[in-house]
Write an enzyme that holds these catalytic residues in place. Structure first.
Site, PDB file in Angstrom:
ATOM      1  N   GLU A  33      19.208  46.953 -14.302  1.00 53.15           N
ATOM      2  CA  GLU A  33      20.150  47.237 -13.225  1.00 53.15           C
ATOM      3  C   GLU A  33      20.968  48.494 -13.467  1.00 53.15           C
ATOM      4  O   GLU A  33      21.299  48.827 -14.610  1.00 53.15           O
ATOM      5  CB  GLU A  33      21.145  46.079 -13.077  1.00 53.15           C
ATOM      6  CG  GLU A  33      20.537  44.754 -12.730  1.00 53.15           C
ATOM      7  CD  GLU A  33      21.562  43.641 -12.604  1.00 53.15           C
ATOM      8  OE1 GLU A  33      21.169  42.522 -12.216  1.00 53.15           O
ATOM      9  OE2 GLU A  33      22.759  43.875 -12.896  1.00 53.15           O
ATOM     10  N   TYR A  81      12.240  34.918 -19.718  1.00 50.66           N
ATOM     11  CA  TYR A  81      11.063  35.254 -20.513  1.00 50.66           C
ATOM     12  C   TYR A  81      10.052  34.116 -20.573  1.00 50.66           C
ATOM     13  O   TYR A  81       8.869  34.348 -20.802  1.00 50.66           O
ATOM     14  CB  TYR A  81      11.483  35.666 -21.924  1.00 50.66           C
ATOM     15  CG  TYR A  81      12.121  37.035 -21.979  1.00 50.66           C
ATOM     16  CD1 TYR A  81      11.390  38.178 -21.689  1.00 50.66           C
ATOM     17  CD2 TYR A  81      13.462  37.187 -22.313  1.00 50.66           C
ATOM     18  CE1 TYR A  81      11.969  39.434 -21.715  1.00 50.66           C
ATOM     19  CE2 TYR A  81      14.060  38.439 -22.358  1.00 50.66           C
ATOM     20  CZ  TYR A  81      13.303  39.554 -22.053  1.00 50.66           C
ATOM     21  OH  TYR A  81      13.883  40.799 -22.081  1.00 50.66           O
ATOM     22  N   HIS A 139      22.012  41.679 -28.069  1.00 46.37           N
ATOM     23  CA  HIS A 139      22.883  41.897 -26.911  1.00 46.37           C
ATOM     24  C   HIS A 139      24.349  42.081 -27.300  1.00 46.37           C
ATOM     25  O   HIS A 139      25.245  41.426 -26.768  1.00 46.37           O
ATOM     26  CB  HIS A 139      22.744  40.742 -25.908  1.00 46.37           C
ATOM     27  CG  HIS A 139      21.395  40.659 -25.269  1.00 46.37           C
ATOM     28  ND1 HIS A 139      21.120  39.823 -24.209  1.00 46.37           N
ATOM     29  CD2 HIS A 139      20.221  41.311 -25.531  1.00 46.37           C
ATOM     30  CE1 HIS A 139      19.846  39.952 -23.848  1.00 46.37           C
ATOM     31  NE2 HIS A 139      19.286  40.853 -24.649  1.00 46.37           N
ATOM     32  N   GLN A 196      19.315  43.797 -33.308  1.00 44.15           N
ATOM     33  CA  GLN A 196      19.835  44.850 -32.444  1.00 44.15           C
ATOM     34  C   GLN A 196      21.186  45.377 -32.917  1.00 44.15           C
ATOM     35  O   GLN A 196      21.787  46.231 -32.255  1.00 44.15           O
ATOM     36  CB  GLN A 196      19.959  44.334 -31.006  1.00 44.15           C
ATOM     37  CG  GLN A 196      18.627  43.984 -30.369  1.00 44.15           C
ATOM     38  CD  GLN A 196      18.779  43.378 -28.981  1.00 44.15           C
ATOM     39  OE1 GLN A 196      19.827  43.459 -28.352  1.00 44.15           O
ATOM     40  NE2 GLN A 196      17.708  42.764 -28.493  1.00 44.15           N
ATOM     41  N   TYR A 231      28.942  39.929 -11.348  1.00 45.01           N
ATOM     42  CA  TYR A 231      27.644  40.589 -11.154  1.00 45.01           C
ATOM     43  C   TYR A 231      26.459  39.645 -11.344  1.00 45.01           C
ATOM     44  O   TYR A 231      25.317  40.084 -11.304  1.00 45.01           O
ATOM     45  CB  TYR A 231      27.569  41.825 -12.044  1.00 45.01           C
ATOM     46  CG  TYR A 231      28.470  42.915 -11.493  1.00 45.01           C
ATOM     47  CD1 TYR A 231      27.962  43.939 -10.704  1.00 45.01           C
ATOM     48  CD2 TYR A 231      29.854  42.880 -11.694  1.00 45.01           C
ATOM     49  CE1 TYR A 231      28.786  44.899 -10.150  1.00 45.01           C
ATOM     50  CE2 TYR A 231      30.692  43.830 -11.141  1.00 45.01           C
ATOM     51  CZ  TYR A 231      30.152  44.839 -10.363  1.00 45.01           C
ATOM     52  OH  TYR A 231      30.978  45.778  -9.796  1.00 45.01           O
TER      53      TYR A 231
END
Length: 380
Positions: free
Chosen positions: A252, A273, A160, A94, A262
């Protein structure tokens, strides 16, 4: 679209593109017309320059200056030029050259802020840079590029990173997202910037008055308990909105407030997962719940809050790119409340949503490791 490539050596390599009228297509059941403007190589983010040109980042570490010609709500790209001066990017997994945003006062200072994933001591992480856009006979480039901030700590893995940038409405502060790097617990660790929204000065230092310093948190931290934060933007009233990918379910949209937790990985409206349960957000659990969540997921990409005149019915609403859902998602914002709006099937992974100078909505298709298109959406 007919693509002609002129091969040259050096920074002035330029791609010329000619578009035809057939690239503009009314979308059945959609309140906008889609125009394919240009093909790109796994684009990630974009921002418009004051003269209508755009800067676009690509996954492999390239930044392009895109020359856009517009007439009667249709647009075509006349050329693209690589922007020199970009640090070396680690684009595995990513990883990418990520966000790009013009500085407050860009018209006079010419400063550009951008982010990307890099390799360093301990593994990999996301970094934030700033450079001055210069255009001369050598081609466009970022001069004096300086690294302003890097996530702490660097860890192994390719996921991430987050890396989204937003400036406060007064132009004094920079908000920067750090993903939890698929490591879960750093999102709750006060001594790591991972899984956090950060508030920095324009020089990348901890902003004065950040809310958690007295509780032993790192001085940059504004909010915590986040997963993979791939969109952040202020609305007209100064509210800060953020969207993030949940696990298996639970994507979200959050209203970001200083000092709040949060919940990730202790609370989520999705599951792990491997199928194991995560407690849902519920009143009294000590965690700030999302304003909107999706189950099944949309896999949210970029976030834009619309302020243009072309689509007056959507003024003040949020737009999100859907990756796995291959969609454009509208969220109705009403003060500090939010509700799901439209979700249009776009037939491709949408990485970025941006508002153009004329109020059109622009999309970047993700493309994965292949080509992705730049699209312009205009009113029918």
């Amino acid at each position: 679209m007919i693509r002609k490539t002129l091969f040259a050596i050096g920074l002035l390599t330029t791609t010329l593109l000619a578009s035809t009228a057939c690239s503009a297509q009314p979308a059945a059941g959609k309140p906008f017309k889609e125009t394919v403007v240009v093909d790109l190589d796994s684009p990630w983010a974009m921002t418009f320059l004051p003269d209508g040109r755009a800067l676009v980042t690509e996954k492999d570490g390239r930044m392009l200056m895109v020359f856009i010609a517009s007439k009667d709500r249709t647009s075509s790209v006349t050329a693209t030029m690589p922007v020199a001066g970009i640090p070396k990017i680690d684009s595995g997994g990513q990883g990418a050259l990520m966000d790009v945003v013009l500085a407050p006062g860009f018209a006079s200072n010419k400063l550009v802020y951008f982010s990307g994933s890099i390799t360093g001591e301990g593994g990999k992480g996301v970094a934030l840079w700033r450079g001055k856009l210069v255009e001369d006979s050598r081609g466009p480039r970022l001069d004096g590029v300086e690294e302003l901030f890097r996530a702490r700590p660097f860890v192994e893995g390719n996921g991430h990173y987050s890396g989204r940038i937003a400036f406060s409405p007064d132009g004094k502060y920079l908000f920067f997202t750090n993903g939890e790097r698929q490591k879960f617990t750093p999102a709750q660790d006060p001594k790591m910037t991972l899984g956090k929204v950060l508030r920095l000065t324009l020089d990348g230092k901890p902003a004065p008055g950040n809310p958690l310093v007295s509780k032993g948190f790192e001085p940059e931290i504004w909010s915590y308990g986040h997963r993979n934060l791939l969109g952040i933007a202020f609305d007209k009233a100064g509210n800060l909105w953020e969207q993030e990918m949940g696990p298996k379910g639970g994507d979200e949209v959050n209203l970001i407030k200083p000092g709040l937790n949060y919940g990730w990985p202790n609370a989520s409206n999705g599951s792990n997962y491997d199928g194991t349960d995560i407690p849902d957000h519920k009143p009294g659990d000590g965690y700030e719940p999302p304003k909107v969540f999706w189950n099944p997921v949309i896999s949210p990409g970029g976030l834009m809050i619309y302020s243009g005149a072309m689509f007056p019915q959507w003024k003040g609403d949020a737009f999100i790119g859907g990756l796995s859902s291959k969609s454009l998602v509208r969220v109705h914002l009403n003060g500090t409340n939010a509700a799901k709006g439209d979700q249009w099937d776009m037939g491709a992974r949408i990485r970025e949503v941006e508002q153009g100078p004329d109020g059109a909505i622009w999309l970047l298709e993700d493309g994965g490791d292949s080509q992705g298109r730049l699209l312009k959406l205009t009113a029918k």
